[in-house]
Enzyme design. Sequence first.
Site, PDB file in Angstrom:
ATOM      1  N   TYR A 152       0.842  -1.206   0.000  1.00 27.11           N
ATOM      2  CA  TYR A 152       0.000   0.000   0.000  1.00 27.11           C
ATOM      3  C   TYR A 152       0.878   1.258   0.000  1.00 27.11           C
ATOM      4  O   TYR A 152       0.649   2.190  -0.781  1.00 27.11           O
ATOM      5  CB  TYR A 152      -0.930  -0.031   1.227  1.00 27.11           C
ATOM      6  CG  TYR A 152      -1.805   1.178   1.375  1.00 27.11           C
ATOM      7  CD1 TYR A 152      -3.003   1.287   0.669  1.00 27.11           C
ATOM      8  CD2 TYR A 152      -1.460   2.239   2.224  1.00 27.11           C
ATOM      9  CE1 TYR A 152      -3.818   2.406   0.799  1.00 27.11           C
ATOM     10  CE2 TYR A 152      -2.252   3.358   2.369  1.00 27.11           C
ATOM     11  CZ  TYR A 152      -3.440   3.435   1.651  1.00 27.11           C
ATOM     12  OH  TYR A 152      -4.240   4.546   1.778  1.00 27.11           O
ATOM     13  N   LYS A 156       1.202   4.485  -2.768  1.00 22.23           N
ATOM     14  CA  LYS A 156       0.964   5.906  -2.473  1.00 22.23           C
ATOM     15  C   LYS A 156       2.203   6.747  -2.798  1.00 22.23           C
ATOM     16  O   LYS A 156       2.088   7.910  -3.206  1.00 22.23           O
ATOM     17  CB  LYS A 156       0.502   6.081  -1.020  1.00 22.23           C
ATOM     18  CG  LYS A 156      -0.884   5.457  -0.751  1.00 22.23           C
ATOM     19  CD  LYS A 156      -1.968   6.036  -1.670  1.00 22.23           C
ATOM     20  CE  LYS A 156      -3.333   5.440  -1.438  1.00 22.23           C
ATOM     21  NZ  LYS A 156      -4.378   5.994  -2.331  1.00 22.23           N
TER      22      LYS A 156
HETATM   23  N1  LIG Z   1      -9.145   6.121   5.417  1.00 19.93           N
HETATM   24  C1  LIG Z   1      -7.941   6.617   5.599  1.00 19.93           C
HETATM   25  O1  LIG Z   1      -7.467   6.769   6.751  1.00 19.93           O
HETATM   26  C2  LIG Z   1      -7.089   7.020   4.427  1.00 19.93           C
HETATM   27  C3  LIG Z   1      -5.856   7.615   4.716  1.00 19.93           C
HETATM   28  C4  LIG Z   1      -5.047   8.014   3.656  1.00 19.93           C
HETATM   29  C5  LIG Z   1      -5.464   7.845   2.354  1.00 19.93           C
HETATM   30  N2  LIG Z   1      -6.657   7.258   2.109  1.00 19.93           N
HETATM   31  C6  LIG Z   1      -7.016   7.097   0.694  1.00 19.93           C
HETATM   32  O2  LIG Z   1      -8.232   7.781   0.429  1.00 19.93           O
HETATM   33  C7  LIG Z   1      -8.977   7.085  -0.578  1.00 19.93           C
HETATM   34  C8  LIG Z   1     -10.353   6.746  -0.030  1.00 19.93           C
HETATM   35  O3  LIG Z   1     -10.188   5.966   1.157  1.00 19.93           O
HETATM   36  P1  LIG Z   1     -11.424   5.504   2.056  1.00 19.93           P
HETATM   37  O4  LIG Z   1     -10.901   5.412   3.440  1.00 19.93           O
HETATM   38  O5  LIG Z   1     -12.617   6.322   1.763  1.00 19.93           O
HETATM   39  O6  LIG Z   1     -11.632   4.025   1.487  1.00 19.93           O
HETATM   40  P2  LIG Z   1     -12.958   3.111   1.565  1.00 19.93           P
HETATM   41  O7  LIG Z   1     -12.499   1.719   1.318  1.00 19.93           O
HETATM   42  O8  LIG Z   1     -13.672   3.403   2.832  1.00 19.93           O
HETATM   43  O9  LIG Z   1     -13.830   3.617   0.335  1.00 19.93           O
HETATM   44  C9  LIG Z   1     -13.301   3.489  -0.973  1.00 19.93           C
HETATM   45  C10 LIG Z   1     -14.397   3.555  -2.010  1.00 19.93           C
HETATM   46  O10 LIG Z   1     -13.770   3.265  -3.274  1.00 19.93           O
HETATM   47  C11 LIG Z   1     -14.519   2.263  -3.953  1.00 19.93           C
HETATM   48  N3  LIG Z   1     -13.625   1.460  -4.789  1.00 19.93           N
HETATM   49  C12 LIG Z   1     -12.769   0.482  -4.412  1.00 19.93           C
HETATM   50  N4  LIG Z   1     -12.167  -0.062  -5.474  1.00 19.93           N
HETATM   51  C13 LIG Z   1     -12.641   0.595  -6.559  1.00 19.93           C
HETATM   52  C14 LIG Z   1     -12.399   0.480  -7.955  1.00 19.93           C
HETATM   53  N5  LIG Z   1     -11.550  -0.434  -8.439  1.00 19.93           N
HETATM   54  N6  LIG Z   1     -13.051   1.312  -8.791  1.00 19.93           N
HETATM   55  C15 LIG Z   1     -13.923   2.233  -8.321  1.00 19.93           C
HETATM   56  N7  LIG Z   1     -14.207   2.370  -7.015  1.00 19.93           N
HETATM   57  C16 LIG Z   1     -13.567   1.567  -6.138  1.00 19.93           C
HETATM   58  C17 LIG Z   1     -15.155   1.426  -2.844  1.00 19.93           C
HETATM   59  O11 LIG Z   1     -16.281   0.711  -3.318  1.00 19.93           O
HETATM   60  C18 LIG Z   1     -15.484   2.495  -1.796  1.00 19.93           C
HETATM   61  O12 LIG Z   1     -16.756   3.052  -2.005  1.00 19.93           O
HETATM   62  C19 LIG Z   1      -8.140   5.846  -0.932  1.00 19.93           C
HETATM   63  O13 LIG Z   1      -7.370   6.109  -2.079  1.00 19.93           O
HETATM   64  C20 LIG Z   1      -7.247   5.667   0.280  1.00 19.93           C
HETATM   65  O14 LIG Z   1      -6.065   4.986  -0.027  1.00 19.93           O
HETATM   66  C21 LIG Z   1      -7.483   6.843   3.104  1.00 19.93           C
HETATM   67  C1  LIG Z   2      -4.862   4.150   5.266  1.00 18.29           C
HETATM   68  C2  LIG Z   2      -3.804   5.136   5.154  1.00 18.29           C
HETATM   69  O1  LIG Z   2      -3.467   5.558   4.077  1.00 18.29           O
HETATM   70  C3  LIG Z   2      -3.102   5.615   6.355  1.00 18.29           C
HETATM   71  C4  LIG Z   2      -1.974   4.715   6.709  1.00 18.29           C
HETATM   72  O2  LIG Z   2      -3.975   5.769   7.406  1.00 18.29           O
END
Ligand SMILES: NC(=O)c1ccc[n+]([C@@H]2O[C@H](COP(=O)([O-])OP(=O)(O)OC[C@H]3O[C@@H](n4cnc5c(N)ncnc54)[C@H](O)[C@@H]3O)[C@@H](O)[C@H]2O)c1
Ligand SMILES: CC(=O)[C@H](C)O
Length: 257
Positions: A152, A156
């Site tokens: 992961y 990123k």
């Molecule tokens: N949650 C965190 O703490 C966090 C931290 C840093 C970065 N992020 C990033 O932010 C973004 C959103 O994260 P989140 O926490 O909302 O994730 P999540 O898993 O809660 O939601 C992700 C959404 O993307 C959709 N999805 C997954 N695969 C897909 C695909 N192949 N095509 C289209 N849609 C797809 C899922 O159905 C879901 O609705 C991600 O890129 C994640 O890496 C999240």
């Molecule tokens: C899910 C994510 O990108 C961080 C590590 O919280």
Amino acid sequence: MNKVAVVTGSGAGLGKGIALQLAKDGFKIVLQDINEDALKSTEEEFKNEGYEVVSVVGDVSKRDKHTEFVKTAVDSFGQLDVYVNNAGIDIVAPFIETTEEQMNKIFAINVNGVMFGTQAAAKQFMEQGSKGKILNACSIAGHESYEMLGAYSATKHAVKSLTHSASKEFAKENITVNAYCPGVAKTEMWDRIDAEMVKYNDDMEPGDAFAEFSGAISLGRYQEPQDVANLVSFLASDKADYITGQAIVTDGGLVYR
Ligand SMILES: NC(=O)c1ccc[n+]([C@@H]2O[C@H](COP(=O)([O-])OP(=O)(O)OC[C@H]3O[C@@H](n4cnc5c(N)ncnc54)[C@H](O)[C@@H]3O)[C@@H](O)[C@H]2O)c1
Ligand SMILES: CC(=O)[C@H](C)O
């Protein structure tokens, strides 16, 4: 305002929060997700609130799908102004056990998805002859590399690199490319990460991994989707016209870069 934004992975989680804030900012919204049920229910919620919204199902790892997402924006609302490459997945695994299948899957979605979304959006902006903004979901894991999140974290870091290269190539077209880097937000992604991390550690109870990560946040609370949406709202606005090629951290004080 008559601006149009596509937000991938906006059926739930951070993407839904981002789409809602952009709708409040006055954007017409194309919701996009692979999960049709989540997408339809989010679309309904937005429509009930009176926002101008359409939705399109698809997998961001497929290049042609992004052409379709852009076409949906243009056919429905006449133009494209902002493209948010938000969709992403997690894989939690010890470095030594991470499989070929896991590597291919996470790179296909988190990295190829951003590449293809950026290409499709940039092409449309050039055709329109307009400025445009591309915003990519990076992470604190694009600045710091974590144990159990090796694959992961690598994706990123790749998103940060694509953001830099694309911003350089597209600057002459007045297309800006930036990344937002969330910290620890309590979405379904972190529910999964926590469950997986706990499985690999006999000393941990459910919730412990999330508590450990979020416990180190200087501002003393975990991140809400609105915190991320606030940064994206700014980066999508004219106020960010002079910002490009940046991967900006919003994490409450966790990773200092
Ligand atoms: N949650 C965190 O703490 C966090 C931290 C840093 C970065 N992020 C990033 O932010 C973004 C959103 O994260 P989140 O926490 O909302 O994730 P999540 O898993 O809660 O939601 C992700 C959404 O993307 C959709 N999805 C997954 N695969 C897909 C695909 N192949 N095509 C289209 N849609 C797809 C899922 O159905 C879901 O609705 C991600 O890129 C994640 O890496 C999240
Ligand atoms: C899910 C994510 O990108 C961080 C590590 O919280």
